[in-house]
Write an enzyme that holds these catalytic residues in place. Structure first.
Site, PDB file in Angstrom:
ATOM      1  N   TYR A  87       7.208  -5.313   9.197  1.00  9.11           N
ATOM      2  CA  TYR A  87       7.987  -4.141   8.745  1.00  9.11           C
ATOM      3  C   TYR A  87       7.597  -4.335   7.215  1.00  9.11           C
ATOM      4  CZ  TYR A  87      12.389  -2.566   6.115  1.00  9.11           C
ATOM      5  OH  TYR A  87      13.504  -2.212   4.936  1.00  9.11           O
ATOM      6  N   ASP A 190       0.027  -5.983   2.496  1.00  9.43           N
ATOM      7  CA  ASP A 190       1.124  -6.078   2.091  1.00  9.43           C
ATOM      8  C   ASP A 190       2.134  -7.084   2.281  1.00  9.43           C
ATOM      9  OD1 ASP A 190       4.383  -5.535   1.571  1.00  9.43           O
ATOM     10  OD2 ASP A 190       4.360  -4.559   3.198  1.00  9.43           O
ATOM     11  N   LYS A 218       9.445  -8.201  -4.011  1.00  8.06           N
ATOM     12  CA  LYS A 218      10.669  -8.873  -4.426  1.00  8.06           C
ATOM     13  C   LYS A 218      10.673  -9.820  -5.516  1.00  8.06           C
ATOM     14  CE  LYS A 218      11.432  -8.691   0.440  1.00  8.06           C
ATOM     15  NZ  LYS A 218      12.434  -8.808   0.640  1.00  8.06           N
TER      16      LYS A 218
HETATM   17  C1  LIG Z   1       6.682  -6.984   4.364  1.00 12.56           C
HETATM   18  C2  LIG Z   1       7.558  -6.441   3.461  1.00 12.56           C
HETATM   19  N1  LIG Z   1       7.465  -5.071   2.852  1.00 12.56           N
HETATM   20  C3  LIG Z   1       7.619  -3.988   2.130  1.00 12.56           C
HETATM   21  C4  LIG Z   1       9.804  -4.499   2.019  1.00 12.56           C
HETATM   22  C5  LIG Z   1      10.094  -3.434   1.363  1.00 12.56           C
HETATM   23  O1  LIG Z   1      10.323  -4.109   0.401  1.00 12.56           O
HETATM   24  P1  LIG Z   1      12.062  -3.072   0.267  1.00 12.56           P
HETATM   25  O2  LIG Z   1      13.048  -4.210   0.194  1.00 12.56           O
HETATM   26  O3  LIG Z   1      11.921  -3.686  -2.095  1.00 12.56           O
HETATM   27  O4  LIG Z   1      11.465  -1.929   0.001  1.00 12.56           O
HETATM   28  C6  LIG Z   1      10.299  -5.528   2.371  1.00 12.56           C
HETATM   29  C7  LIG Z   1      11.408  -5.868   2.280  1.00 12.56           C
HETATM   30  O5  LIG Z   1      11.833  -6.715   2.743  1.00 12.56           O
HETATM   31  C8  LIG Z   1       8.916  -6.277   3.378  1.00 12.56           C
HETATM   32  O6  LIG Z   1       9.468  -8.035   3.730  1.00 12.56           O
END
Ligand SMILES: Cc1ncc(COP(=O)(O)O)c(C=O)c1O
Length: 382
Positions: A87, A190, A218
């Site tokens: 994700y 990521d 985060k």
């Molecule tokens: C690996 C990863 N990338 C991107 C995101 C997206 O971040 P945000 O919720 O701050 O938009 C998340 C959110 O859980 C994530 O787990």
């Protein structure tokens, strides 16, 4: 839960409360770049090895969105590869196979069924997406042979954090790095979940990987909404104002209050024992949970290490990828388990697809309370 991993210092850390209160009294946000943004960027760069330059966004989703746009502009290619079960936020093209599904719906390993995670996305959005299974070098090599020359980027989580907690197999990330280089494809790491959590420089430091672009969120904001894209000047300078720039607008980018929190947060994280403590407390929780399952004769594994882990109720001795998760994780039993934990005051996600988060506020006493609660839950599991 720790706010899906945002609360790296728990709730209301006194230093952050003071920083926010003081900054708020001076004005929350201005139209131009502020010294607060520079302070945050300098600290960021000193911690993250690949961050020659960093750009702040408001969320992790915005960071991955920007990373993909930069990669496409830099390479002049449109397609990108994403992995099953990863994700990367809620931007349209990333929303393929980010949820679990019954194994019979997943199609062939080398040609996975493409299952959108949301209504409202035109199917043409996915024309430029190559979908691949993760953690399997042989399959990756074959898919890269076929599609490598057309890809702008491969985007990956370094530890799979949205099907629980699935670490990479030995050498997997290193081979992925080699393959992307061989085909002139940018590697987007990521680190929205793993950044500032496993090590000062995230998983790229922990595993010794040099991504082309990496994304954060985060834990970077310690409870404030922020994301970041980091990488070399040669790629990120494409955002400089010109007729051919990569556009990145946004009223709240580099928000002054948030930048003050980011700088103070990174100072707290830079204290000498931070990461040793996060790993020690997490590893103790993992060992304690394993021992409870063994003693209670419950078929469950605890996967991950240090600051992040997940429990799977399964007969298997490991969950290696999305397909394992879909086939072998008893998510209903997990849900029952975490509801039983609630009776003892432990609030954990009822989704087996998320993970347990250790913050700097957690102590050995919290681990003891968790183990006691887990024992209670195991005693009452049906
Ligand atoms: C690996 C990863 N990338 C991107 C995101 C997206 O971040 P945000 O919720 O701050 O938009 C998340 C959110 O859980 C994530 O787990």
């Amino acid at each position: 839960m720790m706010s899906f991993g945002a609360l790296i210092h728990g709730h209301a850390h006194p230093r952050l409360v003071a920083v926010v209160s003081e900054a708020m009294a001076q004005g929350s946000h201005f139209a131009a770049a502020t010294s607060a943004e520079v302070e945050a960027a300098e600290r960021f760069r000193s911690m993250v090895p690949s961050a020659e330059v960093v750009r702040f966004t408001n969320t992790g989703s915005e960071a991955t969105m920007l990373a993909l746009r930069l990669a496409r502009a830099h390479t002049g290619r449109a397609s990108f590869l994403k992995f099953e079960g990863h994700y990367h936020g809620w931007y349209d093209p990333f929303l393929l196979n980010a949820h679990g599904h019954p194994p019979e719906q997943l199609g062939l390993l080398e040609n996975p069924a493409r299952i959108p995670d949301s209504e409202g996305i035109p199917s043409a959005t996915f024309d430029d997406v190559v979908l691949a299974p993760w953690n399997n070098i042989a399959v990756l090599e074959r898919i890269m042979q076929k599609h490598g020359h057309e890809l702008a980027a491969v985007i990956t989580e370094p530890i799979m954090a949205n099907m629980g907690c699935i670490p990479p197999r030995e050498g997997y990330l290193q081979r992925l790095r080699e393959l992307t280089r061989d085909y002139g494809v940018l590697l987007i790491l990521d680190e929205v979940v793993t950044g500032f959590r496993y090590a000062p420089g995230g998983c790229q430091e922990y595993y010794g990987i040099q991504p082309d672009i990496s994304t954060f969120g985060k834990a970077l904001g310690a409870g404030f909404p922020v994301g970041a894209v980091a990488g070399p000047r040669s790629i990120l300078d494409r955002m400089r104002w010109s007729d051919h720039m990569v556009l990145h607008y946004g009223t709240f980018n580099g928000h002054r209050l948030t930048m003050k929190v980011v700088a103070a947060n990174l100072d707290l994280l830079s204290r000498s024992d931070t990461y040793r403590n996060l790993h020690t407390v997490g590893d103790e929780a993992i060992a304690g949970l394993r021992e409870v399952f063994r003693r209670r004769n419950i078929k469950a594994i605890v996967q991950g290490f240090g600051p992040m882990f997940q429990i799977y109720f399964t007969e298997r001795d490991a969950i290696h990828d999305y397909r394992d998760y879909c086939a072998y994780a008893d998510t209903a039993r997990y849900s029952q388990f975490v509801h039983l934990l609630l009776e003892r005051g432990i609030y954990m996600t009822p989704s087996n697809g998320l993970h347990w988060i250790i913050s700097t506020a957690h102590t050995k006493a919290d681990v003891a309370a968790l183990i006691e609660a887990a024992d209670h839950a195991c005693a009452h599991l049906k």
